[in-house]
Design a protein around this motif. Sequence first.
Motif, PDB file in Angstrom:
ATOM      1  N   ALA A 132      48.619 -17.303  99.745  1.00 38.01           N
ATOM      2  CA  ALA A 132      49.896 -17.955  99.458  1.00 38.01           C
ATOM      3  C   ALA A 132      50.271 -18.944 100.557  1.00 38.01           C
ATOM      4  CB  ALA A 132      50.991 -16.904  99.306  1.00 38.01           C
ATOM      5  N   GLN A 133      49.963 -18.601 101.793  1.00 38.95           N
ATOM      6  CA  GLN A 133      50.275 -19.487 102.908  1.00 38.95           C
ATOM      7  C   GLN A 133      49.465 -20.773 102.841  1.00 38.95           C
ATOM      8  OE1 GLN A 133      50.027 -17.667 106.783  1.00 38.95           O
ATOM      9  NE2 GLN A 133      50.092 -19.634 107.849  1.00 38.95           N
ATOM     10  N   VAL A 134      48.179 -20.650 102.538  1.00 42.18           N
ATOM     11  CA  VAL A 134      47.331 -21.836 102.417  1.00 42.18           C
ATOM     12  C   VAL A 134      47.842 -22.729 101.289  1.00 42.18           C
ATOM     13  CG1 VAL A 134      45.025 -22.672 101.813  1.00 42.18           C
ATOM     14  CG2 VAL A 134      45.279 -20.747 103.380  1.00 42.18           C
ATOM     15  N   THR A 135      48.165 -22.124 100.159  1.00 41.62           N
ATOM     16  CA  THR A 135      48.680 -22.889  99.019  1.00 41.62           C
ATOM     17  C   THR A 135      49.954 -23.631  99.394  1.00 41.62           C
ATOM     18  OG1 THR A 135      47.717 -21.358  97.409  1.00 41.62           O
ATOM     19  CG2 THR A 135      49.552 -22.708  96.659  1.00 41.62           C
ATOM     20  N   ALA A 136      50.865 -22.943 100.065  1.00 40.41           N
ATOM     21  CA  ALA A 136      52.128 -23.562 100.460  1.00 40.41           C
ATOM     22  C   ALA A 136      51.904 -24.739 101.402  1.00 40.41           C
ATOM     23  CB  ALA A 136      53.027 -22.516 101.119  1.00 40.41           C
ATOM     24  N   GLU A 137      50.964 -24.591 102.321  1.00 46.15           N
ATOM     25  CA  GLU A 137      50.683 -25.661 103.284  1.00 46.15           C
ATOM     26  C   GLU A 137      50.257 -26.946 102.578  1.00 46.15           C
ATOM     27  OE1 GLU A 137      47.675 -24.197 105.878  1.00 46.15           O
ATOM     28  OE2 GLU A 137      48.953 -22.653 106.776  1.00 46.15           O
ATOM     29  N   PHE A 138      49.385 -26.829 101.609  1.00 48.93           N
ATOM     30  CA  PHE A 138      48.869 -28.015 100.928  1.00 48.93           C
ATOM     31  C   PHE A 138      49.814 -28.521  99.844  1.00 48.93           C
ATOM     32  CE2 PHE A 138      44.978 -26.611 102.956  1.00 48.93           C
ATOM     33  CZ  PHE A 138      44.350 -27.799 103.282  1.00 48.93           C
ATOM     34  N   ASP A 139      50.560 -27.618  99.228  1.00 48.85           N
ATOM     35  CA  ASP A 139      51.462 -28.033  98.154  1.00 48.85           C
ATOM     36  C   ASP A 139      52.578 -28.938  98.660  1.00 48.85           C
ATOM     37  OD1 ASP A 139      50.096 -26.852  96.125  1.00 48.85           O
ATOM     38  OD2 ASP A 139      51.466 -25.158  95.856  1.00 48.85           O
ATOM     39  N   VAL A 140      52.987 -28.757  99.890  1.00 53.00           N
ATOM     40  CA  VAL A 140      54.067 -29.583 100.445  1.00 53.00           C
ATOM     41  C   VAL A 140      53.704 -31.059 100.364  1.00 53.00           C
ATOM     42  CG1 VAL A 140      55.276 -30.219 102.563  1.00 53.00           C
ATOM     43  CG2 VAL A 140      55.039 -27.815 101.956  1.00 53.00           C
ATOM     44  N   ALA A 141      52.513 -31.406 100.811  1.00 57.53           N
ATOM     45  CA  ALA A 141      52.090 -32.813 100.804  1.00 57.53           C
ATOM     46  C   ALA A 141      51.973 -33.352  99.383  1.00 57.53           C
ATOM     47  CB  ALA A 141      50.762 -32.960 101.540  1.00 57.53           C
ATOM     48  N   ARG A 142      51.435 -32.537  98.464  1.00 56.06           N
ATOM     49  CA  ARG A 142      51.258 -33.004  97.079  1.00 56.06           C
ATOM     50  C   ARG A 142      52.602 -33.198  96.390  1.00 56.06           C
ATOM     51  NH1 ARG A 142      51.098 -34.284  92.534  1.00 56.06           N
ATOM     52  NH2 ARG A 142      49.295 -34.520  91.168  1.00 56.06           N
ATOM     53  N   ARG A 147      56.843 -36.893  94.318  1.00 53.48           N
ATOM     54  CA  ARG A 147      58.254 -37.299  94.365  1.00 53.48           C
ATOM     55  C   ARG A 147      58.397 -38.731  94.853  1.00 53.48           C
ATOM     56  NH1 ARG A 147      61.304 -31.918  96.916  1.00 53.48           N
ATOM     57  NH2 ARG A 147      60.944 -30.569  95.111  1.00 53.48           N
ATOM     58  N   ALA A 148      57.608 -39.101  95.852  1.00 51.40           N
ATOM     59  CA  ALA A 148      57.663 -40.471  96.371  1.00 51.40           C
ATOM     60  C   ALA A 148      57.220 -41.472  95.311  1.00 51.40           C
ATOM     61  CB  ALA A 148      56.790 -40.592  97.619  1.00 51.40           C
ATOM     62  N   ALA A 149      56.185 -41.126  94.545  1.00 47.51           N
ATOM     63  CA  ALA A 149      55.700 -42.014  93.490  1.00 47.51           C
ATOM     64  C   ALA A 149      56.762 -42.208  92.415  1.00 47.51           C
ATOM     65  CB  ALA A 149      54.426 -41.444  92.881  1.00 47.51           C
ATOM     66  N   CYS A 150      57.439 -41.138  92.068  1.00 49.42           N
ATOM     67  CA  CYS A 150      58.511 -41.228  91.067  1.00 49.42           C
ATOM     68  C   CYS A 150      59.706 -41.991  91.621  1.00 49.42           C
ATOM     69  CB  CYS A 150      58.939 -39.834  90.622  1.00 49.42           C
ATOM     70  SG  CYS A 150      57.695 -38.942  89.663  1.00 49.42           S
ATOM     71  N   ALA A 151      60.060 -41.719  92.861  1.00 52.86           N
ATOM     72  CA  ALA A 151      61.219 -42.373  93.474  1.00 52.86           C
ATOM     73  C   ALA A 151      61.040 -43.881  93.549  1.00 52.86           C
ATOM     74  CB  ALA A 151      61.458 -41.800  94.868  1.00 52.86           C
ATOM     75  N   ALA A 152      59.818 -44.345  93.784  1.00 46.98           N
ATOM     76  CA  ALA A 152      59.558 -45.785  93.892  1.00 46.98           C
ATOM     77  C   ALA A 152      59.804 -46.507  92.572  1.00 46.98           C
ATOM     78  CB  ALA A 152      58.123 -46.011  94.349  1.00 46.98           C
ATOM     79  N   LEU A 153      59.748 -45.769  91.466  1.00 47.52           N
ATOM     80  CA  LEU A 153      59.995 -46.346  90.146  1.00 47.52           C
ATOM     81  C   LEU A 153      61.404 -46.066  89.643  1.00 47.52           C
ATOM     82  CD1 LEU A 153      56.576 -45.338  88.592  1.00 47.52           C
ATOM     83  CD2 LEU A 153      57.345 -47.682  88.922  1.00 47.52           C
ATOM     84  N   MET A 154      61.973 -44.951  90.054  1.00 47.30           N
ATOM     85  CA  MET A 154      63.308 -44.540  89.587  1.00 47.30           C
ATOM     86  C   MET A 154      64.344 -44.883  90.659  1.00 47.30           C
ATOM     87  SD  MET A 154      61.997 -40.844  88.138  1.00 47.30           S
ATOM     88  CE  MET A 154      63.610 -40.326  87.500  1.00 47.30           C
ATOM     89  N   THR A 155      64.428 -46.168  90.975  1.00 48.74           N
ATOM     90  CA  THR A 155      65.221 -46.591  92.133  1.00 48.74           C
ATOM     91  C   THR A 155      66.721 -46.348  91.981  1.00 48.74           C
ATOM     92  OG1 THR A 155      65.244 -48.838  91.213  1.00 48.74           O
ATOM     93  CG2 THR A 155      63.540 -48.308  92.851  1.00 48.74           C
ATOM     94  N   SER A 156      67.206 -46.286  90.765  1.00 51.90           N
ATOM     95  CA  SER A 156      68.641 -46.084  90.568  1.00 51.90           C
ATOM     96  C   SER A 156      68.992 -44.657  90.179  1.00 51.90           C
ATOM     97  CB  SER A 156      69.167 -47.047  89.496  1.00 51.90           C
ATOM     98  OG  SER A 156      68.510 -46.811  88.253  1.00 51.90           O
ATOM     99  N   ALA A 157      68.002 -43.786  90.094  1.00 53.43           N
ATOM    100  CA  ALA A 157      68.233 -42.402  89.675  1.00 53.43           C
ATOM    101  C   ALA A 157      68.666 -41.543  90.849  1.00 53.43           C
ATOM    102  CB  ALA A 157      66.963 -41.832  89.053  1.00 53.43           C
TER     103      ALA A 157
END
Length: 217
Positions: A132-142, A147-157
């Motif tokens: 679970a710890q390993v999964t959590a470590e890598f999931d943060v970056a993904r 979220r960053a990819a979505c935010a770059a398109l949903m600029t007014s959301a």
Amino acid sequence: MTNQQTAKPRKERKENADKRRQQLLDATWRSIAENGLSRTTLATVAAQAELSQGVAVFYFKSKAGLLTEALRDHYARYQANWERALSEAGSDPADRLIALIRADFDADICNPEALSIWYAFWGEQKFTPDYAQVTAEFDVARVEAMRAACAALMTSAPESEIIRTAEWIDTFSDGFWQRLHVLPSDYDAQRCLDETLQLAAHLIPQIADQLNGSGRR
């Protein structure tokens, strides 16, 4: 000759050690795919790698240590794949989101052996904190990348909508991974990719042009 003269240079020793270690990790994946997680042992891994069990013990100390590092290595390859996809996508926000989704269905990441390994470990996370710890470590970056990819398109959301949209896309692809694993005769990766991209286009219409043109290449 003296021991100093016959000893391998430090760099060569490290390269050989890294190669041997990776050989064992690759063998671990094959053992899990063939035997399942519970029946994978240092002995089955050593046999797959065509090495002695003593070599496996030297590098990983125990079965628990070996399996934890195998999961970490599996995640590292997954992360390297989506990071490479983002890098190659360039700066266009729509292309970056599409690339991130495509990476989840890349043949090197989404194949029967890889999926069997993912689900073997995920099923044990509740009982094995190290997994679970390993999964959590890598999931943060993904999660942050999606979220960053979505935010770059949903600029007014609002942020809450961006977070929810990113979760929906990832949950959709996760669901298809499960169907590819459980029902391989009914689903294929291309169909799952296409439908996940369609969902993304429905949630974020700005990517529709890329999907109708160059995005489907």
